[in-house]
Motif scaffolding. Structure first.
Motif, PDB file in Angstrom:
ATOM      1  N   VAL A   1       0.816  -0.976   0.031  1.00  0.00           N
ATOM      2  CA  VAL A   1      -0.035   0.086  -0.025  1.00  0.00           C
ATOM      3  C   VAL A   1       0.797   1.285   0.095  1.00  0.00           C
ATOM      4  O   VAL A   1       0.358   2.366  -0.117  1.00  0.00           O
ATOM      5  CB  VAL A   1      -1.092  -0.025   1.179  1.00  0.00           C
ATOM      6  CG1 VAL A   1      -1.717  -1.147   1.252  1.00  0.00           C
ATOM      7  CG2 VAL A   1      -0.512   0.238   2.678  1.00  0.00           C
ATOM      8  N   LEU A   2       2.294   1.104   0.335  1.00  0.00           N
ATOM      9  CA  LEU A   2       2.979   2.264   0.131  1.00  0.00           C
ATOM     10  C   LEU A   2       3.746   2.331  -1.340  1.00  0.00           C
ATOM     11  O   LEU A   2       4.372   3.565  -1.465  1.00  0.00           O
ATOM     12  CB  LEU A   2       4.275   2.074   1.120  1.00  0.00           C
ATOM     13  CG  LEU A   2       3.653   2.304   2.782  1.00  0.00           C
ATOM     14  CD1 LEU A   2       4.723   1.973   3.488  1.00  0.00           C
ATOM     15  CD2 LEU A   2       2.742   3.399   2.892  1.00  0.00           C
ATOM     16  N   LEU A   3       3.512   1.549  -2.132  1.00  0.00           N
ATOM     17  CA  LEU A   3       3.841   1.469  -3.702  1.00  0.00           C
ATOM     18  C   LEU A   3       3.173   2.566  -4.197  1.00  0.00           C
ATOM     19  O   LEU A   3       2.147   2.920  -4.109  1.00  0.00           O
ATOM     20  CB  LEU A   3       3.681   0.312  -4.085  1.00  0.00           C
ATOM     21  CG  LEU A   3       4.372  -0.940  -3.720  1.00  0.00           C
ATOM     22  CD1 LEU A   3       4.108  -2.166  -4.120  1.00  0.00           C
ATOM     23  CD2 LEU A   3       5.864  -0.936  -4.002  1.00  0.00           C
ATOM     24  N   PRO A   4       3.942   3.351  -5.153  1.00  0.00           N
ATOM     25  CA  PRO A   4       3.365   4.612  -5.670  1.00  0.00           C
ATOM     26  C   PRO A   4       2.627   4.371  -6.937  1.00  0.00           C
ATOM     27  O   PRO A   4       2.899   3.435  -7.924  1.00  0.00           O
ATOM     28  CB  PRO A   4       4.386   5.487  -6.118  1.00  0.00           C
ATOM     29  CG  PRO A   4       5.353   4.322  -6.457  1.00  0.00           C
ATOM     30  CD  PRO A   4       5.643   3.182  -5.396  1.00  0.00           C
ATOM     31  N   VAL A   5       1.426   4.879  -6.979  1.00  0.00           N
ATOM     32  CA  VAL A   5       0.686   5.133  -8.473  1.00  0.00           C
ATOM     33  C   VAL A   5       0.501   6.481  -8.697  1.00  0.00           C
ATOM     34  O   VAL A   5       0.271   7.424  -8.090  1.00  0.00           O
ATOM     35  CB  VAL A   5      -0.946   4.521  -7.961  1.00  0.00           C
ATOM     36  CG1 VAL A   5      -1.643   4.803  -9.414  1.00  0.00           C
ATOM     37  CG2 VAL A   5      -0.744   3.044  -7.884  1.00  0.00           C
ATOM     38  N   ALA A   6       1.037   6.773  -9.952  1.00  0.00           N
ATOM     39  CA  ALA A   6       1.043   8.146 -10.259  1.00  0.00           C
ATOM     40  C   ALA A   6       1.940   8.918  -9.380  1.00  0.00           C
ATOM     41  O   ALA A   6       1.817  10.105  -9.014  1.00  0.00           O
ATOM     42  CB  ALA A   6      -0.259   8.675 -10.664  1.00  0.00           C
ATOM     43  N   ASN A   7       2.912   8.457  -8.839  1.00  0.00           N
ATOM     44  CA  ASN A   7       3.947   8.869  -7.933  1.00  0.00           C
ATOM     45  C   ASN A   7       3.498   9.450  -6.602  1.00  0.00           C
ATOM     46  O   ASN A   7       3.879  10.312  -5.968  1.00  0.00           O
ATOM     47  CB  ASN A   7       4.842  10.265  -8.804  1.00  0.00           C
ATOM     48  CG  ASN A   7       6.016   9.679  -9.378  1.00  0.00           C
ATOM     49  OD1 ASN A   7       6.456   8.834  -9.187  1.00  0.00           O
ATOM     50  ND2 ASN A   7       6.740  10.756 -10.186  1.00  0.00           N
ATOM     51  N   LYS A   8       2.429   8.791  -6.180  1.00  0.00           N
ATOM     52  CA  LYS A   8       1.704   8.823  -4.793  1.00  0.00           C
ATOM     53  C   LYS A   8       1.468   7.674  -4.026  1.00  0.00           C
ATOM     54  O   LYS A   8       1.214   6.641  -4.959  1.00  0.00           O
ATOM     55  CB  LYS A   8       0.348   9.884  -4.865  1.00  0.00           C
ATOM     56  CG  LYS A   8      -0.113  10.029  -3.533  1.00  0.00           C
ATOM     57  CD  LYS A   8      -1.157  11.368  -3.714  1.00  0.00           C
ATOM     58  CE  LYS A   8      -2.366  10.847  -4.351  1.00  0.00           C
ATOM     59  NZ  LYS A   8      -3.334  11.888  -4.224  1.00  0.00           N
ATOM     60  N   PRO A   9       1.947   7.327  -2.777  1.00  0.00           N
ATOM     61  CA  PRO A   9       1.596   6.271  -2.436  1.00  0.00           C
ATOM     62  C   PRO A   9       0.196   5.611  -2.503  1.00  0.00           C
ATOM     63  O   PRO A   9      -0.796   6.545  -2.071  1.00  0.00           O
ATOM     64  CB  PRO A   9       2.146   6.348  -0.822  1.00  0.00           C
ATOM     65  CG  PRO A   9       3.080   7.325  -0.849  1.00  0.00           C
ATOM     66  CD  PRO A   9       2.717   8.277  -2.258  1.00  0.00           C
ATOM     67  N   LEU A  10      -0.125   4.468  -2.541  1.00  0.00           N
ATOM     68  CA  LEU A  10      -1.707   3.976  -2.904  1.00  0.00           C
ATOM     69  C   LEU A  10      -2.180   4.413  -1.773  1.00  0.00           C
ATOM     70  O   LEU A  10      -3.659   4.859  -1.928  1.00  0.00           O
ATOM     71  CB  LEU A  10      -1.514   2.439  -3.040  1.00  0.00           C
ATOM     72  CG  LEU A  10      -2.785   1.852  -3.333  1.00  0.00           C
ATOM     73  CD1 LEU A  10      -3.529   2.313  -4.500  1.00  0.00           C
ATOM     74  CD2 LEU A  10      -2.637   0.273  -3.570  1.00  0.00           C
ATOM     75  N   ILE A  11      -1.821   4.313  -0.439  1.00  0.00           N
ATOM     76  CA  ILE A  11      -2.539   4.279   0.650  1.00  0.00           C
ATOM     77  C   ILE A  11      -3.249   5.836   0.764  1.00  0.00           C
ATOM     78  O   ILE A  11      -4.155   6.232   1.550  1.00  0.00           O
ATOM     79  CB  ILE A  11      -2.041   4.153   1.862  1.00  0.00           C
ATOM     80  CG1 ILE A  11      -2.994   3.972   3.305  1.00  0.00           C
ATOM     81  CG2 ILE A  11      -0.893   4.973   2.223  1.00  0.00           C
ATOM     82  CD1 ILE A  11      -2.537   3.642   4.487  1.00  0.00           C
ATOM     83  N   PHE A  12      -2.313   6.854   0.170  1.00  0.00           N
ATOM     84  CA  PHE A  12      -2.888   8.294   0.280  1.00  0.00           C
ATOM     85  C   PHE A  12      -4.113   8.422  -0.425  1.00  0.00           C
ATOM     86  O   PHE A  12      -4.991   9.172  -0.075  1.00  0.00           O
ATOM     87  CB  PHE A  12      -1.644   9.092  -0.420  1.00  0.00           C
ATOM     88  CG  PHE A  12      -0.712   9.491   0.256  1.00  0.00           C
ATOM     89  CD1 PHE A  12      -0.250   8.582   1.355  1.00  0.00           C
ATOM     90  CD2 PHE A  12       0.269  10.382   0.164  1.00  0.00           C
ATOM     91  CE1 PHE A  12       1.135   8.812   2.100  1.00  0.00           C
ATOM     92  CE2 PHE A  12       1.496  10.691   0.842  1.00  0.00           C
ATOM     93  CZ  PHE A  12       1.791   9.958   2.118  1.00  0.00           C
TER      94      PHE A  12
END
Length: 322
Positions: A24-35
């Motif tokens: 969940v801390l891996l980035p999607v579009a350069n933002k951590p998924l959990i964010f």
């Protein structure tokens, strides 16, 4: 109403990347998924959020997420000792939730649909639970819901012979009655406490469970293929979906949509479409599309498509890609 995000999964299908950090801390579009999930809850006016993690993950979450200061909210970390299922994770949160109603999100899900209808089902309409459902191509991988005459009549976790293709999209709303259910159920054949069993328990008690079907974009970022898929549709959302022409930036040709961190350096590259370049990356004489380049990567004279690259690991192109 409080919020609860479940993040204690092992992320085995995202290895080797999940060896390094929580998925969940891996980035999607350069933002951590959990964010994205935290922001979903904030959009509902929720400011008290519990995050269920493994004890060993505490330091990495404190470093990456903190206690909610950046959003002006309160984050509380709750520990799940082992991979015992979603309902077990909910059980661990009872002390935090208390008698409040709450929104429940699976931390590895990315959902475009508003969660307001789920909240209203509990807060204003008097339901005891509400589920966000969506059609999926492979229902054997999900918790599946059977509906007859507008009512939920059955739920099953990862069925071999699914009765529908309507899956729970990792978003729920509940009253505190759900804690009676998670305490009462037994482990499934998979050895886990299943949320589908807990919801079935409530239905068998005669309690009311509503649902909302979404046709907006949604995915659980549980595999590298779905990670790339999530990256594509978030790039469309963040960078816009207009048919932009390619353009030259310095010595590079950029084909939108593309997201490049300002700290990265690119020279003589052709980048895009659907490429995200993370922080502190150096690229020289590279061509890439539909790819994710994570932090601190150095690449020279390479051609990538459908790839994910980190400093430690790389995933080769997906089957059928060049």
């Amino acid at each position: 109403m409080k919020g609860l995000i479940l993040c204690a999964g092992r992320g085995t299908r995202l290895q080797p990347f999940s060896y390094l950090t929580s998925k969940v801390l891996l980035p999607v579009a350069n933002k951590p998924l959990i964010f994205y999930n935290i922001e979903k809850l904030i959009a509902l006016g929720i400011t008290e959020i519990g995050i269920v993690i493994q004890p060993a993950q505490h330091d990495m979450f404190m470093d990456a997420v903190g206690k909610g200061e950046r959003w002006g909210i309160q984050l509380t970390y709750i520990y799940q000792q082992g991979p015992n299922g979603i309902a077990d994770a909910v059980k661990q949160s009872e002390g935090f939730i208390g008698r409040d109603s709450f929104m429940l999100l699976l931390g590895d899900n990315l959902i475009e649909h508003s969660l307001l209808e789920l909240k209203q089902s509990i807060v204003t309409e008097g339901f005891d639970g509400a589920l966000l459902l969506g059609e999926v191509k492979k229902p054997q991988d999900y918790g599946i819901v059977e509906i007859q005459e507008g009512k939920i009549v059955g739920l099953e976790e990862k069925p071999q012979h699914p009765k529908s293709n309507l899956a729970i999209m990792g978003a729920y709303a509940f009253t505190s009655r759900i804690f009676e259910a998670v305490q009462a159920i037994s482990p499934s054949k998979r050895g886990e406490y299943e949320m589908t069993d807990a919801i079935s328990y409530l239905i068998n008690l005669g309690l009311s469970i509503s649902y909302v079907v979404t046709y907006d974009s949604h995915t659980d970022v549980g595999t590298t293929e779905r990670w790339l898929e999530a990256n594509r549709w978030m790039l469309d959302k963040v960078a816009g979906t207009d048919d932009q022409d390619s353009y030259v930036s310095g010595t590079n040709t950029i084909i939108p949509p593309v997201l490049i961190d300002s700290s990265s350096v690119l020279e003589h590259c052709v980048v895009g479409p659907y490429v995200v370049v993370g922080p502190q990356v150096v690229l020289n004489h590279c061509e890439m599309e539909d790819s994710i380049i994570l932090e601190d990567v150095f690449l020279s004279r390479c051609k990538l498509k459908g790839s994910i690259v980190s400093r430690q690991y790389a995933v080769p192109p997906l089957e059928g890609d060049a």
